[in-house]
Design a protein around this motif. Structure first.
Motif, PDB file in Angstrom:
ATOM      1  N   ASP A 143      -6.136   5.224  -2.885  1.00 56.14           N
ATOM      2  CA  ASP A 143      -6.922   6.420  -3.176  1.00 56.14           C
ATOM      3  C   ASP A 143      -7.348   7.048  -1.842  1.00 56.14           C
ATOM      4  N   SER A 145      -9.338   9.781  -1.558  1.00 57.66           N
ATOM      5  CA  SER A 145     -10.423  10.715  -1.845  1.00 57.66           C
ATOM      6  C   SER A 145     -11.361  10.909  -0.669  1.00 57.66           C
ATOM      7  N   ASP A 146     -11.500   9.892   0.208  1.00 60.40           N
ATOM      8  CA  ASP A 146     -12.406  10.046   1.343  1.00 60.40           C
ATOM      9  C   ASP A 146     -11.896  11.060   2.354  1.00 60.40           C
ATOM     10  N   TRP A 148     -10.477  13.820   1.311  1.00 61.47           N
ATOM     11  CA  TRP A 148     -10.722  15.085   0.614  1.00 61.47           C
ATOM     12  C   TRP A 148     -12.225  15.374   0.562  1.00 61.47           C
ATOM     13  N   GLN A 168      -3.415  14.936  -6.990  1.00 64.50           N
ATOM     14  CA  GLN A 168      -4.207  13.922  -7.662  1.00 64.50           C
ATOM     15  C   GLN A 168      -3.617  13.578  -9.020  1.00 64.50           C
ATOM     16  N   VAL A 173      -7.514  10.818  -9.198  1.00 67.60           N
ATOM     17  CA  VAL A 173      -7.373  10.019  -7.992  1.00 67.60           C
ATOM     18  C   VAL A 173      -6.401  10.708  -7.035  1.00 67.60           C
ATOM     19  N   PHE A 174      -6.839  10.936  -5.799  1.00 64.42           N
ATOM     20  CA  PHE A 174      -5.990  11.595  -4.814  1.00 64.42           C
ATOM     21  C   PHE A 174      -5.070  10.575  -4.147  1.00 64.42           C
ATOM     22  N   TYR A 177      -2.442  13.432   0.722  1.00 69.28           N
ATOM     23  CA  TYR A 177      -3.190  14.374   1.553  1.00 69.28           C
ATOM     24  C   TYR A 177      -2.163  15.344   2.120  1.00 69.28           C
TER      25      TYR A 177
END
Length: 466
Positions: A143, A145-146, A148, A168, A173-174, A177
């Motif tokens: 993941d 997400s941090d 993003w 995502q 969940v991403f 990037y």
């Protein structure tokens, strides 16, 4: 992560202090007169401290990581990538990055084998159809997400909400990037079309209708200016966005439903487009080659054998620029309405879940540097031959020799269609697609073949959701 954001905040404070200290000297300084005084010294010192803080933060991370990359522009060029790594190591000297270069013929098999053997790389570069809907959906990716954060989300959203959505999973969940994006189009041999008086069928904005496309094909055939007008290729998955966009656009079909849970090219409009391709082939207006892949078709186009290619974008144009002896003229795919829906490409990075936190943090630092750094980010984008996903990067080709050429491809941006590539079962769909093309050009009933194709794809999508 996001150490550069701490630096940005520090520099913001530096700028505020500097402006307060210099006061009215700003106008004089802007005029070109050197008015530096002792009051500006603290700003210099603070800036140096900020740079030192970032460098020190870089030394905190230490790891040996690997990256596999598909040939996305110059990310397939070892010299270019090594230069990017050298710039990264100026900030992160204790992170070693080794690279393996994949191609679109065997790359997917290499990744599959690595997953099965437990030898996946730390970083991989490609698009959401692989990173999100394939390996991410199978639980193989971390993941991200941090990465993003609010700033990145706003910057990328300002360019395209579709990019944010594509990166995502359906659960939010991403797994990717992103760095860059593009729209895929087709291209014609300008001189051949000119000799056949077929340019009249293309609008000034480089769009055309299905009716006028057929008229252009007939004009090319009557003039005999090319060995073949164009080739519907289906020898493999590479470049399949071209044949999909061609068949889909002819009668404005939808490839999937809106929520990407069902495949829909067996609709009346989809079948009509596929049947039209078969009919044109039987009439000698187009050709069909079961063994040809996109690379073969591009080679035939570049050597002047065929009058058009269905697999074109800015990167391909740059790649073939030195070998063509004519003017490749990018155009949108023909559509019944005259308003095309172009397939897009979104390219960026994902991280395989290899169970090593230190390597994961180092991988994130590398991705962030390549994609977000104010200097490196635009360089990374321009090396791909595509366009930035970050609105703040602006026109990365402004003032370069590619500016005018890239404006043409940028003009296709408003025609970017739904990014259906993120539908579950994507890999299985790609195989089913070119199998179906082989079947219909081999004489199988188009509706029957399309129904079987959709049944296969829907089963793969359902399996991916479980």
């Amino acid at each position: 992560m996001k150490k550069k954001r701490a630096l940005a905040l520090l520099l913001t404070g530096v700028m505020a202090f500097s402006m307060a200290a210099c006061g009215s000297q700003q106008e004089t300084s802007n005029s070109g007169t050197n008015t530096q005084t002792e009051t500006s010294a603290p700003a210099e010192t603070a800036a140096e401290t900020a740079a030192g803080t970032e460098a020190a933060a870089g030394t905190d991370l230490s790891a040996d990581i690997t990256m596999w990359t598909y040939p996305i522009g110059s990310f397939g060029d070892e010299e270019t990538v090594n230069g990017f790594i050298a710039s990264f190591n100026e900030v992160y000297p204790n992170i070693s990055v080794s690279v393996e270069y994949l191609d679109y013929t065997s790359g997917d098999d290499q990744v599959t084998a690595a997953i099965e053997a437990g030898t996946t790389p730390d970083i991989i570069m490609e698009g959401p159809e692989r990173l999100v809907s394939n390996w991410g959906a199978k639980g193989k990716m971390l993941d991200l997400s941090d990465l993003w954060d609010d700033e990145a989300l706003a910057d990328i959203s300002a360019t395209s909400e579709a990019v944010v959505s594509a990166c995502q999973s359906t659960e939010g969940v991403f797994y990717e990037y992103p760095l860059c994006m593009t729209t895929h189009c087709m291209a014609i041999n300008y001189e051949m079309f000119e000799a056949a008086d077929a340019l009249q069928y293309i609008n000034e904005d480089r769009t055309w209708t299905t009716e006028n496309f057929e008229k252009a094909l007939q004009a090319l055939k009557d003039a005999g200016v090319a060995q073949e007008n164009g080739i519907v290729y289906c020898g493999g998955q590479g470049g399949d966005q071209g044949t999909r966009a061609l068949a889909m656009n002819l009668y404005n079909a939808e490839f999937t439903n809106a929520d990407h849970t069902q495949w829909t090219m067996n609709s009346e409009a989809g079948v009509k487009g596929l049947q039209q391709l078969v009919d044109w082939s039987q009439e000698g207006l187009l050709s069909y080659d079961a063994g040809a892949q996109a690379s073969d078709e591009l080679q035939l186009f570049s050597n002047g054998t065929v009058a058009m290619t269905f697999c074109w974008n800015a990167s391909n144009e740059a790649q073939y620029a030195s070998v063509v002896g004519f003017t490749p003229y990018p155009v949108a795919f023909p559509s019944e309405s005259g308003t095309p829906e172009l397939c897009g490409g979104i390219y960026g990075f994902g991280i395989f879940d290899n169970g090593d936190e230190a390597k994961a943090e180092a991988a994130k630092a590398f991705i962030e540097f390549i994609c977000d750094d104010a200097v490196q980010g635009p360089l990374s984008v321009s090396s791909t031959g595509f366009f930035p996903v970050r609105a703040s990067f602006g026109n990365v080709y402004a003032g370069t020799e590619d500016e005018a050429r890239m404006e043409v491809f940028a003009s296709f941006g408003p025609y970017l269609g739904d990014y259906y590539n993120v539908t579950g079962g994507w890999a299985e769909q790609r195989t089913a697609w070119w199998n179906m093309l082989q079947q219909i050009f081999g004489g199988e009933d188009v509706q029957t073949a399309a129904d079987a194709y959709v049944e296969t794809c829907n089963a793969a999508t359902a399996a991916a959701a479980n």
